[in-house]
Design a protein around this motif. Structure first.
Motif, PDB file in Angstrom:
ATOM      1  N   ARG A  11       0.979  -1.339   0.084  1.00 47.94           N
ATOM      2  CA  ARG A  11      -0.086   0.022  -0.180  1.00 47.94           C
ATOM      3  C   ARG A  11       0.829   1.139   0.129  1.00 47.94           C
ATOM      4  O   ARG A  11       0.565   2.419  -0.743  1.00 47.94           O
ATOM      5  CB  ARG A  11      -0.802   0.039   1.146  1.00 47.94           C
ATOM      6  N   LEU A  55      -7.036  -5.591  -2.866  1.00 47.24           N
ATOM      7  CA  LEU A  55      -6.458  -4.342  -2.283  1.00 47.24           C
ATOM      8  C   LEU A  55      -6.263  -3.231  -3.278  1.00 47.24           C
ATOM      9  O   LEU A  55      -6.544  -2.033  -2.732  1.00 47.24           O
ATOM     10  CB  LEU A  55      -4.994  -5.022  -1.661  1.00 47.24           C
ATOM     11  N   GLU A  56      -5.958  -3.586  -4.363  1.00 46.83           N
ATOM     12  CA  GLU A  56      -5.777  -2.570  -5.399  1.00 46.83           C
ATOM     13  C   GLU A  56      -6.954  -1.958  -5.659  1.00 46.83           C
ATOM     14  O   GLU A  56      -7.211  -0.522  -5.688  1.00 46.83           O
ATOM     15  CB  GLU A  56      -5.159  -3.152  -6.522  1.00 46.83           C
ATOM     16  N   VAL A  59      -7.929   0.948  -3.222  1.00 45.67           N
ATOM     17  CA  VAL A  59      -7.343   2.066  -3.305  1.00 45.67           C
ATOM     18  C   VAL A  59      -7.212   2.637  -4.821  1.00 45.67           C
ATOM     19  O   VAL A  59      -6.607   3.413  -5.364  1.00 45.67           O
ATOM     20  CB  VAL A  59      -5.771   2.049  -2.743  1.00 45.67           C
TER      21      VAL A  59
END
Ligand SMILES: [Zn+2]
Ligand SMILES: [Zn+2]
Length: 214
Positions: A11, A55-56, A59
């Motif tokens: 991150r 996760l990507e 964000v």
């Protein structure tokens, strides 16, 4: 900053690119100044790839996942494989072929981009079939604007400082989800951690397959 290979630092790597003013781009149009192209070669684990993909998406980063059809570690034709491709698309990622040289069959599941698995220098830049594009060729590949975490070793150091400073004109960033999803200070430790988790998953699959484990 502690450059460990885990999702917290992954991150931070994305944040560093954002702070450096980069935009996340894809293979297709030639890279322009300020582009970061996120590439993932999925060598070992769809589970790890899916964790990274989620996760990507959180964000708002979209990447290209290069998946294998000839992997000894996972089966893209299994229900799990079919679901993974669908979910990657649903999350806004691109899906392409991670091919075992010299086989790169045209396959409607994939965008027309190919990366060779474990490429030898002799064929690293070899074009696949007509209509397909090898992403290890110009204009998408230039050693100065390429970084890879292969075998948990950045070679030129973790690129987060350079990203934050905007030091690369553009960058193709190759990362392998397995390295970030499982703990370990070395590739060997990380692989052993992956196998431990994999063992539990395999036992579950055996149960699902009506194998008597008593
Ligand atoms: Zn770092
Ligand atoms: Zn590979």
């Amino acid at each position: 900053m502690n450059c460990v290979f885990d999702f917290a630092h992954y991150r931070e790597l994305i944040e560093a690119a954002q702070e450096g003013g980069y935009r996340f781009a894809h293979f297709g149009d030639a890279p322009v100044n300020g582009s970061v192209i996120m590439r993932h070669d999925v060598d070992l684990s769809l589970d790890a790839a899916m964790l990274m993909a989620e996760l990507e998406a959180e964000v708002e980063v979209s990447a290209t996942y290069f998946l294998m059809t000839e992997s000894v570690f996972y089966n893209l034709d299994s229900s799990e494989g079919v679901a993974a491709v669908a979910r990657l698309r649903e999350l806004g990622h691109r899906v392409a072929l991670h091919a075992v040289y010299p086989n790169a069959p045209v396959d409607e599941r994939f965008d027309p981009f190919v990366s060779w698995h474990n490429p030898e220098p002799e064929f690293m830049g070899t074009p696949p079939a007509e209509g397909q594009i090898n992403v290890m060729r110009e204009p998408w590949f230039d050693p100065a604007t390429y970084r890879s975490d292969s075998n948990q070793d950045w070679r030129h150091g973790c690129p987060h400082d350079e990203l934050r400073a905007g030091a690369f004109p553009w960058l193709q960033l190759l990362t392998h989800a397995e390295i970030w999803a499982y703990p370990g200070e070395t590739m060997g430790q990380t692989m052993r951690a992956m196998l431990k988790i994999e063992r539990g998953r395999r036992l579950e699959q055996l149960r699902d397959d009506r194998i008597d484990l008593s």
